[in-house]
Design a protein around this motif. Structure first.
Motif, PDB file in Angstrom:
ATOM      1  N   LYS A 204     111.582  14.579 -39.256  1.00 43.58           N
ATOM      2  CA  LYS A 204     110.650  15.696 -39.295  1.00 43.58           C
ATOM      3  C   LYS A 204     110.160  16.009 -37.887  1.00 43.58           C
ATOM      4  O   LYS A 204     110.094  15.123 -37.028  1.00 43.58           O
ATOM      5  CB  LYS A 204     109.446  15.375 -40.185  1.00 43.58           C
ATOM      6  N   PHE A 205     109.855  17.287 -37.698  1.00 42.29           N
ATOM      7  CA  PHE A 205     109.158  17.644 -36.466  1.00 42.29           C
ATOM      8  C   PHE A 205     107.674  17.440 -36.762  1.00 42.29           C
ATOM      9  O   PHE A 205     106.972  18.339 -37.234  1.00 42.29           O
ATOM     10  CB  PHE A 205     109.442  19.087 -36.068  1.00 42.29           C
ATOM     11  N   ALA A 206     107.206  16.219 -36.526  1.00 39.65           N
ATOM     12  CA  ALA A 206     105.844  15.819 -36.891  1.00 39.65           C
ATOM     13  C   ALA A 206     105.015  15.642 -35.628  1.00 39.65           C
ATOM     14  O   ALA A 206     105.431  14.930 -34.704  1.00 39.65           O
ATOM     15  CB  ALA A 206     105.868  14.527 -37.698  1.00 39.65           C
ATOM     16  N   THR A 207     103.861  16.289 -35.590  1.00 39.50           N
ATOM     17  CA  THR A 207     102.988  16.203 -34.429  1.00 39.50           C
ATOM     18  C   THR A 207     101.679  15.520 -34.800  1.00 39.50           C
ATOM     19  O   THR A 207     101.286  15.455 -35.961  1.00 39.50           O
ATOM     20  CB  THR A 207     102.680  17.602 -33.859  1.00 39.50           C
ATOM     21  N   GLY A 208     101.000  15.033 -33.805  1.00 39.26           N
ATOM     22  CA  GLY A 208      99.710  14.376 -33.980  1.00 39.26           C
ATOM     23  C   GLY A 208      99.359  13.629 -32.708  1.00 39.26           C
ATOM     24  O   GLY A 208     100.254  13.204 -31.970  1.00 39.26           O
ATOM     25  N   VAL A 209      98.068  13.497 -32.444  1.00 43.18           N
ATOM     26  CA  VAL A 209      97.638  12.806 -31.218  1.00 43.18           C
ATOM     27  C   VAL A 209      96.492  11.856 -31.525  1.00 43.18           C
ATOM     28  O   VAL A 209      95.680  12.091 -32.417  1.00 43.18           O
ATOM     29  CB  VAL A 209      97.185  13.809 -30.127  1.00 43.18           C
ATOM     30  N   ASP A 210      96.459  10.758 -30.787  1.00 44.43           N
ATOM     31  CA  ASP A 210      95.288   9.888 -30.777  1.00 44.43           C
ATOM     32  C   ASP A 210      94.762   9.856 -29.346  1.00 44.43           C
ATOM     33  O   ASP A 210      95.199  10.648 -28.500  1.00 44.43           O
ATOM     34  CB  ASP A 210      95.627   8.494 -31.307  1.00 44.43           C
ATOM     35  N   GLY A 211      93.840   8.948 -29.062  1.00 47.95           N
ATOM     36  CA  GLY A 211      93.231   8.930 -27.740  1.00 47.95           C
ATOM     37  C   GLY A 211      94.209   8.683 -26.614  1.00 47.95           C
ATOM     38  O   GLY A 211      94.084   9.257 -25.516  1.00 47.95           O
TER      39      GLY A 211
ATOM     40  N   PHE B  11      95.058  16.457 -35.742  1.00 46.86           N
ATOM     41  CA  PHE B  11      95.777  17.726 -35.587  1.00 46.86           C
ATOM     42  C   PHE B  11      97.241  17.592 -36.008  1.00 46.86           C
ATOM     43  O   PHE B  11      98.135  18.198 -35.417  1.00 46.86           O
ATOM     44  CB  PHE B  11      95.682  18.246 -34.135  1.00 46.86           C
ATOM     45  N   GLY B  12      97.479  16.764 -36.994  1.00 45.09           N
ATOM     46  CA  GLY B  12      98.845  16.502 -37.437  1.00 45.09           C
ATOM     47  C   GLY B  12      99.424  17.645 -38.240  1.00 45.09           C
ATOM     48  O   GLY B  12      98.729  18.378 -38.950  1.00 45.09           O
ATOM     49  N   ALA B  13     100.717  17.808 -38.134  1.00 48.40           N
ATOM     50  CA  ALA B  13     101.471  18.777 -38.922  1.00 48.40           C
ATOM     51  C   ALA B  13     102.907  18.279 -38.989  1.00 48.40           C
ATOM     52  O   ALA B  13     103.339  17.491 -38.136  1.00 48.40           O
ATOM     53  CB  ALA B  13     101.408  20.163 -38.309  1.00 48.40           C
ATOM     54  N   SER B  14     103.645  18.729 -39.985  1.00 46.66           N
ATOM     55  CA  SER B  14     104.996  18.212 -40.177  1.00 46.66           C
ATOM     56  C   SER B  14     105.885  19.270 -40.813  1.00 46.66           C
ATOM     57  O   SER B  14     105.475  19.957 -41.747  1.00 46.66           O
ATOM     58  CB  SER B  14     104.950  16.957 -41.058  1.00 46.66           C
ATOM     59  N   ILE B  15     107.088  19.396 -40.277  1.00 47.52           N
ATOM     60  CA  ILE B  15     108.102  20.293 -40.830  1.00 47.52           C
ATOM     61  C   ILE B  15     109.396  19.508 -40.984  1.00 47.52           C
ATOM     62  O   ILE B  15     109.820  18.817 -40.050  1.00 47.52           O
ATOM     63  CB  ILE B  15     108.339  21.506 -39.906  1.00 47.52           C
ATOM     64  N   ASP B  16     110.006  19.593 -42.159  1.00 45.13           N
ATOM     65  CA  ASP B  16     111.290  18.920 -42.366  1.00 45.13           C
ATOM     66  C   ASP B  16     112.327  19.453 -41.377  1.00 45.13           C
ATOM     67  O   ASP B  16     112.462  20.662 -41.178  1.00 45.13           O
ATOM     68  CB  ASP B  16     111.792  19.140 -43.797  1.00 45.13           C
ATOM     69  N   TRP B  17     113.069  18.507 -40.794  1.00 50.16           N
ATOM     70  CA  TRP B  17     114.066  18.895 -39.809  1.00 50.16           C
ATOM     71  C   TRP B  17     115.470  18.537 -40.305  1.00 50.16           C
ATOM     72  O   TRP B  17     116.360  19.361 -40.330  1.00 50.16           O
ATOM     73  CB  TRP B  17     113.757  18.195 -38.482  1.00 50.16           C
ATOM     74  N   PHE B  18     115.653  17.277 -40.705  1.00 51.83           N
ATOM     75  CA  PHE B  18     116.941  16.819 -41.231  1.00 51.83           C
ATOM     76  C   PHE B  18     116.650  15.878 -42.393  1.00 51.83           C
ATOM     77  O   PHE B  18     116.412  14.683 -42.209  1.00 51.83           O
ATOM     78  CB  PHE B  18     117.730  16.110 -40.130  1.00 51.83           C
ATOM     79  N   ARG B  19     116.643  16.427 -43.601  1.00 48.81           N
ATOM     80  CA  ARG B  19     116.167  15.690 -44.762  1.00 48.81           C
ATOM     81  C   ARG B  19     116.975  14.447 -45.118  1.00 48.81           C
ATOM     82  O   ARG B  19     116.386  13.455 -45.556  1.00 48.81           O
ATOM     83  CB  ARG B  19     116.113  16.638 -45.962  1.00 48.81           C
ATOM     84  N   PRO B  20     118.310  14.438 -44.964  1.00 47.49           N
ATOM     85  CA  PRO B  20     119.044  13.209 -45.335  1.00 47.49           C
ATOM     86  C   PRO B  20     118.539  11.949 -44.629  1.00 47.49           C
ATOM     87  O   PRO B  20     118.590  10.859 -45.195  1.00 47.49           O
ATOM     88  CB  PRO B  20     120.489  13.545 -44.929  1.00 47.49           C
ATOM     89  N   LEU B  21     118.063  12.087 -43.400  1.00 47.43           N
ATOM     90  CA  LEU B  21     117.524  10.930 -42.662  1.00 47.43           C
ATOM     91  C   LEU B  21     116.002  10.988 -42.550  1.00 47.43           C
ATOM     92  O   LEU B  21     115.410  10.212 -41.803  1.00 47.43           O
ATOM     93  CB  LEU B  21     118.142  10.851 -41.259  1.00 47.43           C
ATOM     94  N   HIS B  22     115.379  11.910 -43.288  1.00 48.48           N
ATOM     95  CA  HIS B  22     113.919  12.056 -43.299  1.00 48.48           C
ATOM     96  C   HIS B  22     113.356  12.295 -41.901  1.00 48.48           C
ATOM     97  O   HIS B  22     112.272  11.807 -41.562  1.00 48.48           O
ATOM     98  CB  HIS B  22     113.267  10.812 -43.910  1.00 48.48           C
TER      99      HIS B  22
END
Length: 500
Positions: free
Chosen positions: A76-83, A63-74
């Motif tokens: 991202k508001f990145a989500t995802g889950v494992d067990g 269920f991962g997704a990613s949105i750039d938040w502050f590009r100079p430092l790469h």
């Protein structure tokens, strides 16, 4: 973005609803509605995750997704889950839900209390759904900041001292964390803060040199270890627990301390595998062994019910880090089970202790007695929590501790065996202080008129206690459901750490 973002959006909407609430009834309505939605979302997430795995999705995080938040430092508001993330989110939702009912009668400033409590829970949920290191760190800080006011304003005893001590020590850990995170980012190539991406680069051109890993590993491990009550950085925990309001103690010990073990495993060990299997392992294994035994021994000499449970938490959270450092799948699976088990049973402990304190006006075991006769429901709740704590078969504590020690004994060398045997002594010590306290406060004669006038749990308190007892028993009776989800996540992480 996937629906994972709802675990942050719902608490934010709860904050807005609480701000608009005009009376206590509306405040309670907002909290119950929001907590129920979070619990329903977390249950849905568990079954959705299992369904995705059965359908053949083998991605490290779903269920991962990613949105750039502050590009100079790469960043991202990145989500995802494992067990591991999934069971921690479920644990958080259960404790937020039961904590809401445990705080039903909170006075004064009920509205303001629940505002800060909800902000704290939003940080916890945000931390567990994030896979970007900086985003995790941000939510980590969001979870810590409200603790100062929740303890300093609504706490008991030397609450200002406890709140300041907790804040300063955890902020010190945060300073170490940001150094370690920036070090990993820079030496991993400086083009991503995504945990999965960095881990995949460990065998390529952007692998972090072993010498650099050995430099930054202690920064990350100690930074998260402070929150996980790693000896000798644990001293904030007993004071913080003892002074915190009931629901805050539940969320603090039940979930917030789990951020420490989760961070050590997910960032320190996963992203710095050479250091995790090097000489630092023995250093931290000695410290965690001390935590396990020291916490149990300290609990034996306490007379305050909250301090007893607080030092017990030091011991049990030390066992989580101890198991992770054993560097095998069985022990690591036990560590996550211990995080889940301890979160439930310590929340139950603090809930019942808070209810007893509210009625008796004291938590001193010397002035409590005859509770089984006067308040049988609360007394049974305390006994169940105690039996789970000492690892009685049929409860969650037995499953977690047995898995940890079976995994620990898989290391055949003398050093690991000695550490394991020493840590095993905590089982006997735990039985000593739990049985002593249960016998003293439940089965001796009624201690005073104040105790004799106590009334048993109200309906809202029964909801909280019964919910937690159900979860503790369910994990103890049917552990394979949780273990299968956890193992699914532990295997790939341990493969990266051990290189096998």
């Amino acid at each position: 973005m996937t629906y994972l973002i709802l675990f942050v959006v719902v608490p934010v909407l709860m904050l807005f609803g609480l701000w608009l609430a005009g009376n206590d009834k509306q405040v309670r309505g907002v909290m119950v509605t929001g907590a129920s939605i979070l619990l329903a979302l977390s249950i849905y997430l568990v079954f959705d995750f299992i369904g995705a795995r059965h359908a053949g999705n083998t991605d490290p995080m779903l269920f991962g997704a990613s949105i750039d938040w502050f590009r100079p430092l790469h960043i991202k508001f990145a989500t995802g889950v494992d067990g591991i993330s999934v069971v921690m989110i479920l644990l958080s939702a259960v404790i937020v839900f039961t904590g809401t009912f445990a705080s039903w009668q909170m006075e004064p400033m009920k509205k303001e209390y629940f505002l800060w409590f909800t902000l704290l829970s939003s940080g916890v949920f945000g931390f567990f759904i994030s896979r970007d290191m900086f985003t995790m760190f941000m939510f980590y800080e969001v979870a810590l900041i409200p603790m100062y006011l929740l303890i300093g304003v609504w706490g008991t005893g030397p609450k200002e001292y406890a709140a300041m001590k907790l804040t300063l020590m955890l902020m010190g850990g945060s300073a170490l964390l940001i150094i370690g995170i920036l070090g990993i980012y820079y030496f991993a190539g400086g083009n991503t803060m995504d945990v999965i991406d960095i881990a995949h680069h460990q065998n390529g051109a952007h692998a972090i040199p072993v010498a650099i890993q050995n430099v930054f590993f202690p920064f990350i491990f100690i930074g998260f270890g402070v929150l996980g009550a790693l000896f000798p950085f644990h001293t904030w925990s007993p004071d913080g627990h003892a002074s915190a309001p009931t629901a805050v103690s539940m969320l603090h010990a039940g979930v917030l301390m789990k951020l420490g073990g989760y961070g050590c495993f997910r960032i320190a060990m996963f992203l710095l595998p050479a250091a995790a299997t090097g000489y630092w392992t023995k250093v931290f294994l000695i410290l965690t062994t001390i935590s396990v035994v020291y916490g149990a021994l300290s609990a034996c000499v306490q007379t305050d019910l909250k301090y007893i449970n607080a030092y017990s938490s030091v011991s049990h959270c030390g066992m989580v880090l101890f198991a992770l450092l054993m560097l095998n799948e069985t022990a690591a699976t036990g560590a996550i089970l211990q995080m889940l088990s301890h979160g439930l049973m310590t929340a139950l402990f603090f809930a019942v202790i808070g209810m007893i304190y509210h009625r008796a006006g004291t938590r001193d075991v010397r002035y409590l007695g005859g509770l089984m006769k006067v308040v049988p429901f609360l007394a049974v709740g305390y006994v169940v929590a105690g039996l789970a704590n000492l690892g009685l078969p049929g409860f969650s504590g037995f499953v977690a501790e047995m898995t940890i020690f079976v995994g620990a004994f898989q290391n055949a060398d003398l050093f690991h065996r000695v550490c394991t045997i020493v840590a095993c002594t905590s089982i006997v010590i735990t039985a000593v202080y739990i049985l002593r306290v249960v016998g003293k406060i439940c089965y001796e004669k009624v201690a005073s008129e104040a105790v004799a006038r106590m009334h048993d749990a109200t309906w809202d308190e029964r909801v909280a206690v019964c919910g937690l007892i159900f979860c503790v028993a369910l994990l103890g009776i049917a552990p394979l459901f949780a273990e299968d989800i956890i193992t699914d996540a532990v295997h790939p992480i341990m493969t990266v750490i051990t290189g096998m």
